[in-house]
Design a protein around this motif. Structure first.
Motif, short mmCIF file in Angstrom:
data_model
loop_
_atom_site.label_atom_id
_atom_site.label_comp_id
_atom_site.label_asym_id
_atom_site.label_seq_id
_atom_site.Cartn_x
_atom_site.Cartn_y
_atom_site.Cartn_z
N GLU A 254 0.78 -1.18 -0.03
CA GLU A 254 0.03 0.00 0.01
C GLU A 254 0.76 1.23 -0.07
O GLU A 254 1.85 1.36 0.58
N ASN A 255 0.64 2.28 -0.88
CA ASN A 255 1.10 3.54 -1.10
C ASN A 255 2.75 3.46 -0.80
O ASN A 255 3.48 4.11 -0.39
N ALA A 256 3.17 2.45 -1.95
CA ALA A 256 4.60 2.22 -2.05
C ALA A 256 5.59 3.44 -2.14
O ALA A 256 6.60 3.67 -1.59
N ILE A 257 4.97 4.18 -3.01
CA ILE A 257 5.80 5.26 -3.48
C ILE A 257 5.97 6.45 -2.29
O ILE A 257 6.87 7.19 -1.91
N MET A 276 13.61 1.77 -4.51
CA MET A 276 12.68 1.86 -5.69
C MET A 276 11.38 1.35 -5.14
O MET A 276 11.37 1.07 -3.98
N ALA A 277 10.35 1.76 -5.75
CA ALA A 277 8.99 1.39 -5.25
C ALA A 277 8.05 0.53 -6.29
O ALA A 277 8.32 1.11 -7.48
N LEU A 411 12.71 13.23 -6.00
CA LEU A 411 11.20 12.73 -5.61
C LEU A 411 11.29 11.54 -6.03
O LEU A 411 11.51 11.10 -7.15
N ILE A 412 10.88 10.63 -5.42
CA ILE A 412 10.45 9.10 -5.88
C ILE A 412 9.02 9.22 -6.64
O ILE A 412 8.16 9.71 -5.98
N TYR A 413 8.92 8.76 -7.75
CA TYR A 413 7.92 9.06 -8.54
C TYR A 413 8.06 7.94 -9.64
O TYR A 413 8.94 7.36 -10.15
#
Length: 509
Positions: A254-257, A276-277, A411-413
């Motif tokens: 859930e909500n990995a990023i 990573m996500a 930012l992880i995106y």
């Protein structure tokens, strides 16, 4: 039938005396059994402490320590004591004692020490030759992990002849959870995978992460409340202690990023390629929806890109294709012939509205899609670990931005990526239309603000960063000069405005 256990330091002459007496008793008495435990001087004190604690004994710590056990009867055994106690016991029961002089005992103890050191050196060399790939996974006591772990230890995930060590982490130390984890370890061992060398379980994050080559952070919490953020902060703190330059971390669930951005904030310093996500689960759901409309196998839908995060995904079908579509054009002579999705789906409402709504549905929980989530995770793990060459396919993955596509650096995106033998690469040459570009910018800013609001629950100082960004955005927007309308578009005079001015000429004119 009795068995005597003699444990002592390798350089101890008293251990040598007890050992010689035990050997003589073994030769003269057919039912006399002895087991020897030789320890280095540095190991002795801690070993005595743990053994006495386990068996409930109170012992001074003098070497050797000797006890008597009943074979095949179990139990903790009966503590006899040290060397003198054993000599007295043997003299009283069997009429045998050790008469070797002290110089001989010193020679034997020296030989014992040398042999022990040689054995330890050989063991170290053997262990050094064995280099299993260690993978750690958190929340191993959840149902999602239970479905994923048996598939995760398959040989084709890590490559041929690559031994694997699995470390399972669980948060709850209750008796029920420990019983569940012990059962899980037993079942994984029963899977009898040839290359699995070791499976361990611990509630200590540092022990689980130590020396790991790959770490999977499984988040099953939908709400980003204070408790959830504190747990992510704890994970980041332990990662910081254990990570090396090659350790890779994959956040899933859930909500990995969002979770990966929170971990990244507290971790501060991990290499871009190592955090990573996973978005493969949502990507597969999108492909399945497209395949259903086209009546094709979902595996034939390729290059559907997801931008953003679980807060809002943006679907980009500009280069997406589908194989096996029953349309007017066929090309059986071309291997894996495919059609462009934008050309064969005429219902643009589905592509532009229905598909994004499906992926952003708040009811989309991994707990209700355990099998499809497991399949997505295994597929993602295999792509990252097996170094498969998939240079002709584009997937989506949450990675740390380098500023591409106007997404803020750090930012992880979710980006479009390719997996090749050389590693993971962001596809920066993809062209986005204006609408997608604007949505990428908007969702990236919203993701930044949302993550900072979550982090502020445990670290309010992060709000300064959010305020600084807000000020920069405000400065970037003009203060509505005369040539701009209220919505920011340029107010260019038309021909009609030129020919029919609304203002009256001045007196000078």
């Amino acid at each position: 039938m009795a068995k005597f256990v003699i444990a002592g330091k390798s350089d101890c002459p008293f251990y040598a005396r007890a050992e010689l007496l035990a050997d003589e008793l073994t030769l003269k008495l057919p039912n006399f059994n002895v087991h020897k435990i030789v320890l280095s001087p540095s190991e002795w004190k801690e070993w005595v402490k743990s053994t006495c604690s386990e068996k409930g004994w109170n012992y001074s710590g003098q070497s050797p320590m000797i006890w008597r056990e009943l074979i095949n009867r179990g139990g903790k055994g009966t503590l006899l004591g040290s060397c003198n106690d054993f000599l007295e016991y043997a003299k009283g029961y069997y009429g045998i004692t050790c008469k070797n002089p002290t110089p001989d005992l010193n020679i034997i103890s020296g030989e014992n020490k040398t042999t022990k050191e040689q054995n330890e050196e050989e063991t170290e060399q053997l262990n050094a030759a064995i280099n299993p790939f260690k993978i750690a996974i958190t929340s191993a006591d959840t149902d999602v992990a239970y479905h994923a772990l048996p598939l995760m230890i398959r040989q084709d995930i890590f490559g041929e002849k690559q031994e694997v060590s699995i470390s399972l982490h669980y948060n709850d130390n209750s008796e029920n959870v420990q019983e569940k984890i012990n059962g899980l370890v037993m079942e994984l061992q029963d899977c009898a995978e040839l290359e699995v060398r070791e499976i361990t379980a611990t509630s200590v994050l540092k022990d689980s992460f130590q020396n790991a080559d790959f770490i999977v952070i499984l988040n099953t919490t939908k709400e980003m409340d204070r408790s959830a953020v504190s747990q992510l902060q704890k994970i980041a703190s332990n990662l910081k202690k254990c990570l090396n330059n090659t350790t890779k971390v994959l956040v899933i669930g859930e909500n990995a990023i969002i979770c990966s951005n929170i971990i990244h904030y507290f971790l501060n310093g991990i290499q871009r390629k190592n955090l990573m996500a996973m978005t493969r689960f949502e990507e597969n759901i999108g492909k399945s929806a497209v395949a259903k409309v086209l009546d094709v196998n979902s595996a034939g839908v390729k290059n559907l890109i997801l931008w953003g995060s679980s807060k809002e995904y943006i679907t980009d079908y500009s280069i997406a294709t589908a194989q096996g579509y029953n349309g007017a054009i066929w090309a059986p002579h071309i291997n894996k012939f495919s059609h462009s999705i934008s050309e064969i789906i005429y219902n643009k409402k589905f592509l532009d509205n229905d598909l994004p709504e499906k992926l952003n549905d708040e009811k989309l929980h991994l707990t209700s899609h355990k099998l499809s989530f497991t399949a997505a995770f295994i597929s993602q793990l295999q792509d990252l670990l097996s170094q498969a060459d998939k240079k002709n396919e584009i997937y989506s993955l949450g990675v740390i931005s380098d500023g591409s596509f106007g997404i803020p650096d750090g930012l992880i995106y979710s980006f479009p990526v390719k997996y090749t033998k050389d590693g993971l690469t962001i596809q920066t040459k993809i062209t986005c239309d204006q609408i997608i570009a604007e949505n990428i910018k908007r969702t990236a800013e919203e993701l930044q603000d949302y993550c900072d609001d979550a982090i502020a629950l445990v670290d309010p100082s992060v709000l300064k960063r959010k305020e600084s960004r807000a000020n920069k955005r405000a400065k970037a927007v003009p203060d509505n000069p005369e040539n701009l309308t209220e919505n920011g578009t340029e107010n260019i005079p038309t021909d009609t405005d030129t020919k029919n001015p609304t203002t009256e000429p001045t007196q000078e004119e």
